[in-house]
Design a protein around this motif. Sequence first.
Motif, short mmCIF file in Angstrom:
data_model
loop_
_atom_site.label_atom_id
_atom_site.label_comp_id
_atom_site.label_asym_id
_atom_site.label_seq_id
_atom_site.Cartn_x
_atom_site.Cartn_y
_atom_site.Cartn_z
N GLU A 40 42.52 -5.78 84.34
CA GLU A 40 41.62 -5.56 85.52
C GLU A 40 40.88 -4.47 85.31
OE1 GLU A 40 42.19 -4.81 90.36
OE2 GLU A 40 43.75 -4.81 89.13
N THR A 41 41.03 -3.43 84.95
CA THR A 41 39.91 -2.25 84.59
C THR A 41 39.09 -2.64 83.46
OG1 THR A 41 41.97 -0.49 84.70
CG2 THR A 41 40.13 0.16 83.38
N LYS A 42 39.47 -3.39 82.50
CA LYS A 42 38.53 -3.73 81.41
C LYS A 42 37.33 -4.85 81.89
CE LYS A 42 37.28 -3.22 77.07
NZ LYS A 42 36.73 -1.85 77.10
N VAL A 43 37.81 -5.85 82.70
CA VAL A 43 37.09 -6.59 83.32
C VAL A 43 36.08 -5.94 84.25
CG1 VAL A 43 36.76 -8.65 85.09
CG2 VAL A 43 38.30 -8.69 83.38
N ASN A 44 36.14 -4.93 85.12
CA ASN A 44 35.44 -4.34 85.93
C ASN A 44 34.50 -3.47 85.18
OD1 ASN A 44 36.35 -5.09 88.66
ND2 ASN A 44 37.97 -3.86 88.37
N GLU A 45 34.86 -2.86 83.83
CA GLU A 45 34.03 -2.10 83.00
C GLU A 45 32.77 -3.15 82.44
OE1 GLU A 45 36.18 -0.20 79.80
OE2 GLU A 45 37.43 0.92 81.33
N TRP A 46 33.41 -4.27 82.14
CA TRP A 46 32.45 -5.27 81.47
C TRP A 46 31.34 -5.79 82.46
CZ3 TRP A 46 36.86 -8.79 79.45
CH2 TRP A 46 37.43 -7.92 78.28
N ILE A 47 31.90 -5.97 83.84
CA ILE A 47 31.02 -6.26 84.71
C ILE A 47 29.97 -5.03 85.03
CG2 ILE A 47 30.56 -7.00 87.21
CD1 ILE A 47 33.36 -8.49 86.92
N HIS A 48 30.37 -3.86 85.04
CA HIS A 48 29.63 -2.83 85.66
C HIS A 48 28.57 -2.66 84.51
CE1 HIS A 48 28.45 1.00 87.16
NE2 HIS A 48 28.58 1.64 86.25
N GLU A 49 29.09 -2.65 83.46
CA GLU A 49 28.42 -2.38 81.95
C GLU A 49 27.13 -3.36 81.80
OE1 GLU A 49 29.38 -3.59 77.44
OE2 GLU A 49 30.79 -1.91 78.34
N ASN A 50 27.49 -4.57 81.90
CA ASN A 50 26.49 -5.66 81.80
C ASN A 50 25.44 -5.96 83.18
OD1 ASN A 50 27.17 -6.24 79.24
ND2 ASN A 50 28.93 -7.32 80.14
N GLY A 51 26.25 -5.60 84.39
CA GLY A 51 25.42 -5.65 85.70
C GLY A 51 25.32 -7.15 85.98
N LYS A 52 26.23 -7.91 85.46
CA LYS A 52 26.10 -9.44 85.97
C LYS A 52 27.51 -10.05 85.65
CE LYS A 52 24.35 -10.33 81.20
NZ LYS A 52 23.17 -11.38 80.48
N ASP A 53 27.96 -11.27 85.94
CA ASP A 53 29.20 -12.04 85.71
C ASP A 53 29.36 -12.00 84.43
OD1 ASP A 53 29.10 -12.37 88.31
OD2 ASP A 53 28.23 -14.25 88.36
N ILE A 54 30.84 -12.28 84.18
CA ILE A 54 31.15 -12.47 82.62
C ILE A 54 31.65 -13.67 82.50
CG2 ILE A 54 31.42 -10.10 82.18
CD1 ILE A 54 34.56 -10.65 82.52
N TRP A 55 31.67 -14.54 81.40
CA TRP A 55 32.08 -15.95 81.20
C TRP A 55 33.59 -15.75 80.37
CZ3 TRP A 55 31.07 -19.26 76.61
CH2 TRP A 55 31.59 -20.58 76.88
N VAL A 56 34.56 -16.11 81.00
CA VAL A 56 36.07 -16.05 80.21
C VAL A 56 36.39 -17.79 79.69
CG1 VAL A 56 38.38 -15.44 80.53
CG2 VAL A 56 36.37 -14.05 81.66
N VAL A 57 36.69 -17.71 78.51
CA VAL A 57 37.47 -19.03 78.20
C VAL A 57 38.77 -18.69 77.63
CG1 VAL A 57 37.28 -20.76 76.34
CG2 VAL A 57 35.30 -19.77 77.30
#
Length: 120
Positions: A40-57
């Motif tokens: 949860e922490t890592k996903v929120n970091e990625w979203i904040h870092e990129n400023g957009k959605d992330i794609w998970v496979v």
Amino acid sequence: EEVLSFGVEWPYPDCKTYIISSNKVEIRTENTYLVHENLETKVNEWIHENGKDIWVVGGGVLISSMLNQGLIDEMLLTITPVILGEGIPLFPNSPKETNFELIKTEAFKTGFVNLTYRKV
């Protein structure tokens, strides 16, 4: 491991790729990172870092974990026209009930169908 088992080169050599696994995984490129920490922490970091959605496979265990943490707001499910008889559950480990609405369908000549859902 699954992608590499298809006998192909790493398909994302130029993309920043995070592999979420509790297993030892061979890193294929300098843009590939192994994640063992709090998802949860890592996903929120990625979203904040990129400023957009992330794609998970990922497989069902990863997706169930992300559903339980409220980290999925959209899903693309691909239906394959093959009946296995037995197999791995799509969402194992009893994920919490989450409501989604169908927002897009796409059918292919091969018989595959993509279904896109958004969390309500």
